[in-house]
Design a protein around this motif. Structure first.
Motif, PDB file in Angstrom:
ATOM      1  N   ASN A 168       0.823  -1.217   0.000  1.00 40.15           N
ATOM      2  CA  ASN A 168       0.000   0.000   0.000  1.00 40.15           C
ATOM      3  C   ASN A 168       0.850   1.256   0.000  1.00 40.15           C
ATOM      4  OD1 ASN A 168      -2.417  -1.418  -0.060  1.00 40.15           O
ATOM      5  ND2 ASN A 168      -2.512  -1.573   2.160  1.00 40.15           N
ATOM      6  N   TRP A 169       1.975   1.224   0.707  1.00 37.79           N
ATOM      7  CA  TRP A 169       2.879   2.365   0.725  1.00 37.79           C
ATOM      8  C   TRP A 169       3.453   2.616  -0.672  1.00 37.79           C
ATOM      9  CZ3 TRP A 169       7.808   3.633  -0.560  1.00 37.79           C
ATOM     10  CH2 TRP A 169       8.288   4.850  -0.088  1.00 37.79           C
TER      11      TRP A 169
ATOM     12  N   LYS B 185       0.708   4.119  -2.887  1.00 37.51           N
ATOM     13  CA  LYS B 185       0.375   5.496  -2.508  1.00 37.51           C
ATOM     14  C   LYS B 185       1.529   6.463  -2.744  1.00 37.51           C
ATOM     15  CE  LYS B 185      -1.160   8.255   1.401  1.00 37.51           C
ATOM     16  NZ  LYS B 185      -1.415   8.256   2.833  1.00 37.51           N
ATOM     17  N   ASN B 186       2.747   6.078  -2.403  1.00 36.78           N
ATOM     18  CA  ASN B 186       3.877   7.007  -2.411  1.00 36.78           C
ATOM     19  C   ASN B 186       4.769   6.936  -3.640  1.00 36.78           C
ATOM     20  OD1 ASN B 186       3.600   8.255   0.296  1.00 36.78           O
ATOM     21  ND2 ASN B 186       3.710   6.123   0.898  1.00 36.78           N
TER      22      ASN B 186
ATOM     23  N   SER C 204       1.403   6.454  -7.361  1.00 37.95           N
ATOM     24  CA  SER C 204       0.191   7.256  -7.513  1.00 37.95           C
ATOM     25  C   SER C 204       0.448   8.748  -7.409  1.00 37.95           C
ATOM     26  CB  SER C 204      -0.835   6.857  -6.435  1.00 37.95           C
ATOM     27  OG  SER C 204      -1.206   5.515  -6.610  1.00 37.95           O
TER      28      SER C 204
END
Length: 70
Positions: free
Chosen positions: A40-41, A44-45, A48
């Motif tokens: 997920n990190w 997101k980072n 995205s």
């Protein structure tokens, strides 16, 4: 020698990140060896963010234009 080792580590990191990104793009899902929090990190980072999207579109345009002249 230290400089060579750092370049090798950097190359391996970029290679691993590339393969993880390809898995993400092809919707293969999270590899088993990557924790859900880390996955997920990354999404997101790394993949995205607007900075990444600008860089990605630049490389697509560049590779497309290069392909026109081959």
């Amino acid at each position: 020698m230290k400089e060579y080792a750092m370049k090798q580590i950097q190359s391996q990191y970029k290679n691993k990140l590339y393969h993880l990104h390809q898995a993400y793009l092809k919707e293969k899902g999270r590899p088993k060896y990557v924790s859900p929090e880390d996955w997920n990190w990354l999404i997101k980072n790394k993949w995205s963010g607007s900075k990444f999207q600008v860089k990605l579109s630049y490389y697509f345009e560049r590779n497309f234009l290069i392909g026109l002249y081959l």
